[in-house]
Motif scaffolding. Structure first.
Motif, mmCIF file in Angstrom:
data_model
loop_
_atom_site.group_PDB
_atom_site.id
_atom_site.type_symbol
_atom_site.label_atom_id
_atom_site.label_comp_id
_atom_site.label_asym_id
_atom_site.label_seq_id
_atom_site.Cartn_x
_atom_site.Cartn_y
_atom_site.Cartn_z
ATOM 1 N N SER A 137 0.831 -1.200 0.000
ATOM 2 C CA SER A 137 0.000 0.000 0.000
ATOM 3 C C SER A 137 0.870 1.258 0.000
ATOM 4 O O SER A 137 2.050 1.216 0.337
ATOM 5 C CB SER A 137 -0.939 0.002 1.201
ATOM 6 N N PHE A 138 0.265 2.345 -0.392
ATOM 7 C CA PHE A 138 0.892 3.661 -0.369
ATOM 8 C C PHE A 138 -0.223 4.679 -0.210
ATOM 9 O O PHE A 138 -1.401 4.351 -0.312
ATOM 10 C CB PHE A 138 1.709 3.915 -1.648
ATOM 11 N N HIS A 139 0.144 5.911 0.061
ATOM 12 C CA HIS A 139 -0.845 6.976 0.228
ATOM 13 C C HIS A 139 -0.711 8.017 -0.876
ATOM 14 O O HIS A 139 0.411 8.356 -1.278
ATOM 15 C CB HIS A 139 -0.675 7.673 1.584
ATOM 16 N N ILE A 140 -1.843 8.517 -1.324
ATOM 17 C CA ILE A 140 -1.884 9.712 -2.148
ATOM 18 C C ILE A 140 -2.075 10.853 -1.158
ATOM 19 O O ILE A 140 -3.036 10.841 -0.381
ATOM 20 C CB ILE A 140 -3.034 9.679 -3.166
ATOM 21 N N ILE A 141 -1.158 11.804 -1.172
ATOM 22 C CA ILE A 141 -1.185 12.900 -0.202
ATOM 23 C C ILE A 141 -1.589 14.187 -0.917
ATOM 24 O O ILE A 141 -1.047 14.526 -1.963
ATOM 25 C CB ILE A 141 0.193 13.064 0.461
ATOM 26 N N LEU A 142 -2.539 14.878 -0.326
ATOM 27 C CA LEU A 142 -3.041 16.132 -0.882
ATOM 28 C C LEU A 142 -2.617 17.280 0.023
ATOM 29 O O LEU A 142 -2.820 17.224 1.233
ATOM 30 C CB LEU A 142 -4.569 16.084 -0.971
ATOM 31 N N ASP A 143 -1.995 18.302 -0.561
ATOM 32 C CA ASP A 143 -1.773 19.547 0.170
ATOM 33 C C ASP A 143 -2.437 20.669 -0.633
ATOM 34 O O ASP A 143 -3.169 20.397 -1.571
ATOM 35 C CB ASP A 143 -0.288 19.783 0.473
ATOM 36 N N LYS A 144 -2.187 21.894 -0.277
ATOM 37 C CA LYS A 144 -2.898 23.010 -0.924
ATOM 38 C C LYS A 144 -2.503 23.262 -2.375
ATOM 39 O O LYS A 144 -3.217 23.921 -3.102
ATOM 40 C CB LYS A 144 -2.697 24.295 -0.120
ATOM 41 N N LYS A 145 -1.366 22.695 -2.814
ATOM 42 C CA LYS A 145 -0.889 22.988 -4.166
ATOM 43 C C LYS A 145 -0.785 21.781 -5.078
ATOM 44 O O LYS A 145 -0.723 21.933 -6.288
ATOM 45 C CB LYS A 145 0.485 23.657 -4.097
ATOM 46 N N GLN A 146 -0.770 20.553 -4.506
ATOM 47 C CA GLN A 146 -0.470 19.396 -5.342
ATOM 48 C C GLN A 146 -0.913 18.093 -4.692
ATOM 49 O O GLN A 146 -1.220 18.047 -3.518
ATOM 50 C CB GLN A 146 1.031 19.334 -5.598
ATOM 51 N N LEU A 147 -0.914 17.057 -5.529
ATOM 52 C CA LEU A 147 -1.051 15.685 -5.057
ATOM 53 C C LEU A 147 0.320 15.045 -5.144
ATOM 54 O O LEU A 147 1.032 15.228 -6.131
ATOM 55 C CB LEU A 147 -1.997 14.883 -5.966
ATOM 56 N N LEU A 148 0.670 14.302 -4.119
ATOM 57 C CA LEU A 148 1.927 13.566 -4.127
ATOM 58 C C LEU A 148 1.587 12.089 -4.181
ATOM 59 O O LEU A 148 0.915 11.561 -3.297
ATOM 60 C CB LEU A 148 2.745 13.886 -2.886
ATOM 61 N N ILE A 149 2.015 11.431 -5.265
ATOM 62 C CA ILE A 149 1.775 10.004 -5.467
ATOM 63 C C ILE A 149 3.138 9.344 -5.570
ATOM 64 O O ILE A 149 3.828 9.509 -6.578
ATOM 65 C CB ILE A 149 0.950 9.744 -6.741
ATOM 66 N N LYS A 150 3.521 8.662 -4.512
ATOM 67 C CA LYS A 150 4.873 8.094 -4.412
ATOM 68 C C LYS A 150 5.879 9.218 -4.618
ATOM 69 O O LYS A 150 5.938 10.125 -3.809
ATOM 70 C CB LYS A 150 5.058 6.941 -5.376
ATOM 71 N N ASP A 151 6.673 9.209 -5.695
ATOM 72 C CA ASP A 151 7.657 10.259 -5.937
ATOM 73 C C ASP A 151 7.200 11.273 -6.973
ATOM 74 O O ASP A 151 7.977 12.108 -7.411
ATOM 75 C CB ASP A 151 8.981 9.637 -6.401
ATOM 76 N N GLU A 152 5.956 11.209 -7.369
ATOM 77 C CA GLU A 152 5.426 12.088 -8.411
ATOM 78 C C GLU A 152 4.563 13.188 -7.793
ATOM 79 O O GLU A 152 3.761 12.927 -6.903
ATOM 80 C CB GLU A 152 4.580 11.250 -9.378
ATOM 81 N N LYS A 153 4.741 14.392 -8.286
ATOM 82 C CA LYS A 153 3.935 15.530 -7.836
ATOM 83 C C LYS A 153 3.062 16.007 -8.987
ATOM 84 O O LYS A 153 3.554 16.233 -10.085
ATOM 85 C CB LYS A 153 4.833 16.672 -7.366
ATOM 86 N N ILE A 154 1.764 16.145 -8.714
ATOM 87 C CA ILE A 154 0.836 16.622 -9.735
ATOM 88 C C ILE A 154 0.180 17.890 -9.201
ATOM 89 O O ILE A 154 -0.532 17.845 -8.194
ATOM 90 C CB ILE A 154 -0.245 15.576 -10.067
ATOM 91 N N PRO A 155 0.417 19.034 -9.844
ATOM 92 C CA PRO A 155 -0.192 20.288 -9.384
ATOM 93 C C PRO A 155 -1.720 20.214 -9.460
ATOM 94 O O PRO A 155 -2.282 19.596 -10.365
ATOM 95 C CB PRO A 155 0.344 21.332 -10.363
ATOM 96 N N ILE A 156 -2.373 20.856 -8.506
ATOM 97 C CA ILE A 156 -3.843 20.898 -8.469
ATOM 98 C C ILE A 156 -4.394 21.440 -9.791
ATOM 99 O O ILE A 156 -5.418 20.974 -10.277
ATOM 100 C CB ILE A 156 -4.332 21.773 -7.288
ATOM 101 N N SER A 157 -3.694 22.393 -10.392
ATOM 102 C CA SER A 157 -4.166 23.000 -11.640
ATOM 103 C C SER A 157 -4.218 22.003 -12.797
ATOM 104 O O SER A 157 -4.902 22.242 -13.797
ATOM 105 C CB SER A 157 -3.277 24.183 -12.018
ATOM 106 N N LYS A 158 -3.504 20.886 -12.702
ATOM 107 C CA LYS A 158 -3.484 19.869 -13.765
ATOM 108 C C LYS A 158 -4.535 18.772 -13.547
ATOM 109 O O LYS A 158 -4.692 17.890 -14.377
ATOM 110 C CB LYS A 158 -2.105 19.210 -13.848
ATOM 111 N N ILE A 159 -5.243 18.835 -12.416
ATOM 112 C CA ILE A 159 -6.241 17.813 -12.088
ATOM 113 C C ILE A 159 -7.628 18.368 -12.379
ATOM 114 O O ILE A 159 -8.017 19.404 -11.836
ATOM 115 C CB ILE A 159 -6.117 17.382 -10.614
ATOM 116 N N LEU A 160 -8.368 17.659 -13.211
ATOM 117 C CA LEU A 160 -9.704 18.101 -13.582
ATOM 118 C C LEU A 160 -10.755 17.612 -12.593
ATOM 119 O O LEU A 160 -11.691 18.332 -12.252
ATOM 120 C CB LEU A 160 -10.052 17.599 -14.988
ATOM 121 N N ASP A 161 -10.600 16.375 -12.127
ATOM 122 C CA ASP A 161 -11.597 15.789 -11.232
ATOM 123 C C ASP A 161 -11.023 14.523 -10.596
ATOM 124 O O ASP A 161 -10.035 13.964 -11.082
ATOM 125 C CB ASP A 161 -12.871 15.439 -12.019
#
Length: 101
Positions: free
Chosen positions: A27-51
């Protein structure tokens, strides 16, 4: 980065040996902060997420699916826990981001 909320995901892997097949879960966690999602070692900015959406069966031991809709396509993650709270917080942050730029 201070996590606001996190969602536990499950990775399922199969190993095939000479006389057996093993299913290995981790298992692993998807972590959400105010600017991005952190998935393992990958960062995805909130602005790039549609839903974010999900589908989960009501059976206790079943695997569900968390769908991350990004501008680059849809990513799917296995889950066992209800992600409703995680999605609500994401949508709140997303609307604040859009509102205040």
């Amino acid at each position: 980065m201070l996590p606001i909320v996190k969602q536990k995901c499950v990775e399922i892997r199969q190993e095939i040996h000479w006389t057996e097949k093993r299913i290995i879960e981790s298992s692993f966690h998807i972590i959400l902060d105010k600017k991005q999602l952190l998935i393992k070692d990958e960062k995805i900015p909130i602005s790039k997420i549609l839903d974010i959406s999900y589908r989960i069966d009501q059976k206790q031991s079943s695997i569900g699916y968390l769908y991350l809709h990004t501008i680059h396509g849809v990513r799917t993650f296995h889950i066992r826990e209800d992600p409703t709270y995680f999605i609500e917080i994401f949508k709140k942050i997303r609307s604040e981001t859009e509102q205040y730029g």
